[in-house]
Write a protein that holds these residues in place. Structure first.
Motif, mmCIF file in Angstrom:
data_model
loop_
_atom_site.group_PDB
_atom_site.id
_atom_site.type_symbol
_atom_site.label_atom_id
_atom_site.label_comp_id
_atom_site.label_asym_id
_atom_site.label_seq_id
_atom_site.Cartn_x
_atom_site.Cartn_y
_atom_site.Cartn_z
ATOM 1 N N ARG A 20 0.861 -1.177 0.000
ATOM 2 C CA ARG A 20 0.000 0.000 0.000
ATOM 3 C C ARG A 20 0.902 1.233 0.000
ATOM 4 O O ARG A 20 1.984 1.208 0.554
ATOM 5 N N GLN A 52 -3.667 4.920 -9.710
ATOM 6 C CA GLN A 52 -4.487 5.747 -8.818
ATOM 7 C C GLN A 52 -3.749 6.146 -7.557
ATOM 8 O O GLN A 52 -4.312 6.820 -6.702
ATOM 9 N N ASN A 54 -2.728 4.257 -5.077
ATOM 10 C CA ASN A 54 -3.058 3.492 -3.867
ATOM 11 C C ASN A 54 -1.978 2.485 -3.490
ATOM 12 O O ASN A 54 -1.900 2.070 -2.333
#
Length: 87
Positions: A20, A52, A54
């Motif tokens: 992450r 994105q 993330n």
């Protein structure tokens, strides 16, 4: 039937960690590489963000001493919450 190639140690061994996107998580992963290899490995790592933002994929290249060295590193990385894959 062909025989699979085996590694000759010591050797340069790339490891990709998908995690992450989080600076503290990256620091924790870097610390594992410093413990198993050295600070230069963490400093030379290359990172790529997902589209994105993330997730982050980080590629580290260690000088692997033997198969147990690689296995111990993989095991420590998989214990970190937020690490999704170790390749």
């Amino acid at each position: 039937m062909t025989t699979p190639e085996t590694l000759t140690f010591p050797c340069a061994y790339p490891i990709k960690v998908v995690m992450r996107a989080d600076a503290q998580l990256r620091a924790a992963v870097d610390a594992v590489f410093v413990r198993h290899a050295d600070a230069a490995v963490a400093a030379a790592a290359t990172a790529r963000q997902s589209a994105q933002g993330n997730f982050t994929g980080v590629t580290y290249t260690i000088e692997a001493r033997d198969a147990q060295h690689i296995a111990a590193l993989f095991a420590d990385l998989k214990e970190i919450p937020g690490v999704l894959m170790v390749l």
